[in-house]
Design a protein around this motif. Structure first.
Motif, PDB file in Angstrom:
ATOM      1  N   MET B  14      -6.319   5.906  12.892  1.00 16.00           N
ATOM      2  CA  MET B  14      -5.607   5.823  11.601  1.00 16.00           C
ATOM      3  C   MET B  14      -4.089   5.716  11.802  1.00 16.00           C
ATOM      4  O   MET B  14      -3.313   6.268  11.017  1.00 16.00           O
ATOM      5  N   ALA B  15      -3.668   5.031  12.861  1.00 15.47           N
ATOM      6  CA  ALA B  15      -2.237   4.876  13.107  1.00 15.47           C
ATOM      7  C   ALA B  15      -2.003   3.585  13.880  1.00 15.47           C
ATOM      8  O   ALA B  15      -2.930   3.004  14.454  1.00 15.47           O
ATOM      9  N   PHE B  16      -0.740   3.151  13.848  1.00 16.79           N
ATOM     10  CA  PHE B  16      -0.338   1.968  14.612  1.00 16.79           C
ATOM     11  C   PHE B  16       0.317   2.448  15.915  1.00 16.79           C
ATOM     12  O   PHE B  16       1.186   3.329  15.896  1.00 16.79           O
ATOM     13  N   PHE B  17      -0.122   1.867  17.012  1.00 16.25           N
ATOM     14  CA  PHE B  17       0.414   2.239  18.323  1.00 16.25           C
ATOM     15  C   PHE B  17       0.992   1.002  19.027  1.00 16.25           C
ATOM     16  O   PHE B  17       0.234   0.091  19.339  1.00 16.25           O
ATOM     17  N   PRO B  18       2.308   0.920  19.311  1.00 16.96           N
ATOM     18  CA  PRO B  18       3.291   1.942  18.955  1.00 16.96           C
ATOM     19  C   PRO B  18       3.673   1.853  17.484  1.00 16.96           C
ATOM     20  O   PRO B  18       3.568   0.780  16.888  1.00 16.96           O
ATOM     21  N   VAL B  41      -2.520  -5.128   7.807  1.00 23.28           N
ATOM     22  CA  VAL B  41      -1.113  -5.024   8.203  1.00 23.28           C
ATOM     23  C   VAL B  41      -0.336  -5.789   7.135  1.00 23.28           C
ATOM     24  O   VAL B  41      -0.474  -7.016   7.029  1.00 23.28           O
ATOM     25  N   THR B  42       0.414  -5.065   6.331  1.00 20.46           N
ATOM     26  CA  THR B  42       1.068  -5.672   5.164  1.00 20.46           C
ATOM     27  C   THR B  42       2.542  -5.302   5.141  1.00 20.46           C
ATOM     28  O   THR B  42       2.886  -4.132   5.359  1.00 20.46           O
ATOM     29  N   GLU B  43       3.394  -6.284   4.900  1.00 19.07           N
ATOM     30  CA  GLU B  43       4.829  -6.013   4.785  1.00 19.07           C
ATOM     31  C   GLU B  43       5.032  -5.060   3.613  1.00 19.07           C
ATOM     32  O   GLU B  43       4.484  -5.275   2.525  1.00 19.07           O
ATOM     33  N   GLU B  44       5.807  -4.014   3.845  1.00 15.48           N
ATOM     34  CA  GLU B  44       5.811  -2.904   2.898  1.00 15.48           C
ATOM     35  C   GLU B  44       6.690  -3.131   1.665  1.00 15.48           C
ATOM     36  O   GLU B  44       6.307  -2.774   0.550  1.00 15.48           O
ATOM     37  N   ASN B  45       7.871  -3.716   1.837  1.00 12.06           N
ATOM     38  CA  ASN B  45       8.836  -3.726   0.737  1.00 12.06           C
ATOM     39  C   ASN B  45       8.489  -4.729  -0.371  1.00 12.06           C
ATOM     40  O   ASN B  45       8.466  -4.368  -1.543  1.00 12.06           O
ATOM     41  N   LYS B  46       8.229  -5.977   0.019  1.00 13.73           N
ATOM     42  CA  LYS B  46       7.954  -6.997  -1.012  1.00 13.73           C
ATOM     43  C   LYS B  46       6.586  -7.656  -0.826  1.00 13.73           C
ATOM     44  O   LYS B  46       6.279  -8.645  -1.490  1.00 13.73           O
ATOM     45  N   PRO B  67      13.176  -8.352  11.196  1.00 11.75           N
ATOM     46  CA  PRO B  67      12.579  -7.019  11.273  1.00 11.75           C
ATOM     47  C   PRO B  67      11.726  -6.752  10.037  1.00 11.75           C
ATOM     48  O   PRO B  67      11.874  -7.448   9.019  1.00 11.75           O
ATOM     49  N   ALA B  68      10.857  -5.796  10.133  1.00  6.06           N
ATOM     50  CA  ALA B  68      10.012  -5.477   8.989  1.00  6.06           C
ATOM     51  C   ALA B  68       9.464  -4.062   9.074  1.00  6.06           C
ATOM     52  O   ALA B  68       9.206  -3.543  10.169  1.00  6.06           O
ATOM     53  N   ASN B  69       9.327  -3.469   7.914  1.00  4.57           N
ATOM     54  CA  ASN B  69       8.524  -2.245   7.782  1.00  4.57           C
ATOM     55  C   ASN B  69       7.178  -2.694   7.231  1.00  4.57           C
ATOM     56  O   ASN B  69       7.133  -3.531   6.318  1.00  4.57           O
ATOM     57  N   TYR B  70       6.120  -2.157   7.797  1.00  4.53           N
ATOM     58  CA  TYR B  70       4.806  -2.561   7.301  1.00  4.53           C
ATOM     59  C   TYR B  70       3.911  -1.338   7.135  1.00  4.53           C
ATOM     60  O   TYR B  70       4.264  -0.228   7.558  1.00  4.53           O
ATOM     61  N   MET B  78      -0.330   5.028   6.281  1.00  3.36           N
ATOM     62  CA  MET B  78      -0.225   4.489   7.649  1.00  3.36           C
ATOM     63  C   MET B  78       0.909   3.478   7.693  1.00  3.36           C
ATOM     64  O   MET B  78       0.827   2.439   7.023  1.00  3.36           O
ATOM     65  N   LYS B  79       1.934   3.776   8.502  1.00  6.59           N
ATOM     66  CA  LYS B  79       3.106   2.895   8.486  1.00  6.59           C
ATOM     67  C   LYS B  79       3.562   2.516   9.889  1.00  6.59           C
ATOM     68  O   LYS B  79       3.326   3.256  10.859  1.00  6.59           O
ATOM     69  N   GLY B  80       4.236   1.350   9.964  1.00  8.60           N
ATOM     70  CA  GLY B  80       4.793   0.905  11.231  1.00  8.60           C
ATOM     71  C   GLY B  80       6.095   0.164  11.004  1.00  8.60           C
ATOM     72  O   GLY B  80       6.457  -0.163   9.874  1.00  8.60           O
ATOM     73  N   LYS B  81       6.776  -0.100  12.128  1.00  2.96           N
ATOM     74  CA  LYS B  81       8.086  -0.742  12.024  1.00  2.96           C
ATOM     75  C   LYS B  81       8.250  -1.762  13.142  1.00  2.96           C
ATOM     76  O   LYS B  81       7.847  -1.516  14.289  1.00  2.96           O
ATOM     77  N   ILE B  82       8.818  -2.905  12.771  1.00  5.04           N
ATOM     78  CA  ILE B  82       9.106  -3.948  13.765  1.00  5.04           C
ATOM     79  C   ILE B  82      10.605  -4.140  13.816  1.00  5.04           C
ATOM     80  O   ILE B  82      11.253  -4.429  12.799  1.00  5.04           O
TER      81      ILE B  82
END
Lengths: 181, 85
Positions: B14-18, B41-46, B67-70, B78-82
């Motif tokens: 239930m997490a993104f690694f890394p 995996v979905t871009e979070e902001n828009k 860059p993106a927050n997803y 569940m969140k991740g960052k690029i």
């Protein structure tokens, strides 16, 4: 809720949260067998699928509906894996006093949920999801996993815990949003 | 001239690694679902992009220039960052 005798071994669910809460007062029980553990695991998942089914019929809140859909998908996936593993191990899930108690309590909770509507339903459903997931996590970590003998079944239960905890976090997030309104 | 490369984000437990991954502009990230349940995996902001639901074992890849927050829209916590350098 009045605390009743809690056996030191055997499975129990004891909650002191809001009114829609399943509780279990198992008699002084012997350790669950693996077929009994499998039955409890499948039943606990099916109960949450059924709660989500009620939410899909009664809620119009998109966040609640999204959550309910995830509950159905995830718990169905867990049941499929549990059933597949049971088949592989030639284990037949065995209904026991605990599965019967879980189902009886769930039946009462379902009636209470079905009696509500609108925002009151949404709040009751999510409050129950928070309480239910807390209870199931507790039971899985403290009783089902330690009492399971088969290594593969134990691993499956261990692998399910992160999903249960994520469900709980999701439900708590919705609970917080609802309490702000 | 730098050659673009491919990095991997595993989806498990239930997490993104890394949870945060740093790539060069134009690199590809492959997201692989190694979990018990579906994720996306979905871009979070828009909600600019999404993998749509990935069944266990399925993968999805995208070239990143920004860059993106997803997050996983099925499990919104569940969140991740690029990070793109």
């Amino acid at each position: 809720m009045k605390k009743k005798n809690i056996p030191t071994i055997g499975l129990f669910l004891l909650l002191n949260f809001v009114f829609i809460v399943p509780s279990l007062n198992a008699q002084q029980a012997t350790k669950l067998t693996d077929p009994e553990v499998a039955s409890v695991a499948v039943t606990a998942n099916q109960i949450d699928i059924d709660y989500a089914g009620i939410a899909q019929k009664k809620s119009t809140n998109s966040d609640v509906l999204n959550f309910a859909k995830t509950m159905i998908n995830d718990h169905k996936a867990v049941i499929e894996q549990a059933v597949a593993l049971a088949k592989k191990l030639n284990v037949t899930p065995q209904t026991n006093a605990l599965t019967k108690k879980l189902l009886a309590d769930a039946n009462k909770t379902q009636k209470q949920l079905k009696a509500k509507k609108g925002a009151a339903f949404d709040k009751a459903y999510i409050n129950n999801e928070v309480a239910y997931h807390k209870a199931v996590i507790d039971a899985v970590e403290k009783v089902l996993i330690p009492e399971t003998e088969n290594a593969e079944l134990k691993t499956l239960l261990e692998n399910v815990v992160p999903a249960l905890k994520t469900h709980l976090s999701h439900a708590e997030m919705l609970q917080k949003m609802m309490n702000k309104k | 001239m730098k050659q673009n490369k491919t990095d991997t984000v595993e989806i498990k437990q239930m997490a993104f690694f890394p949870a945060t991954i740093t790539v060069n502009k134009g690199d590809t990230i492959v997201f692989i679902n190694h979990d018990l349940v579906d994720h996306d995996v979905t871009e979070e902001n828009k909600k600019l992009w999404t993998s749509s639901p990935l069944h266990p074992g399925q993968a999805w890849s995208k070239v990143f220039t920004e860059p993106a927050n997803y997050f996983c829209s099925l499990h919104v916590v569940m969140k991740g960052k690029i990070v793109v350098q």
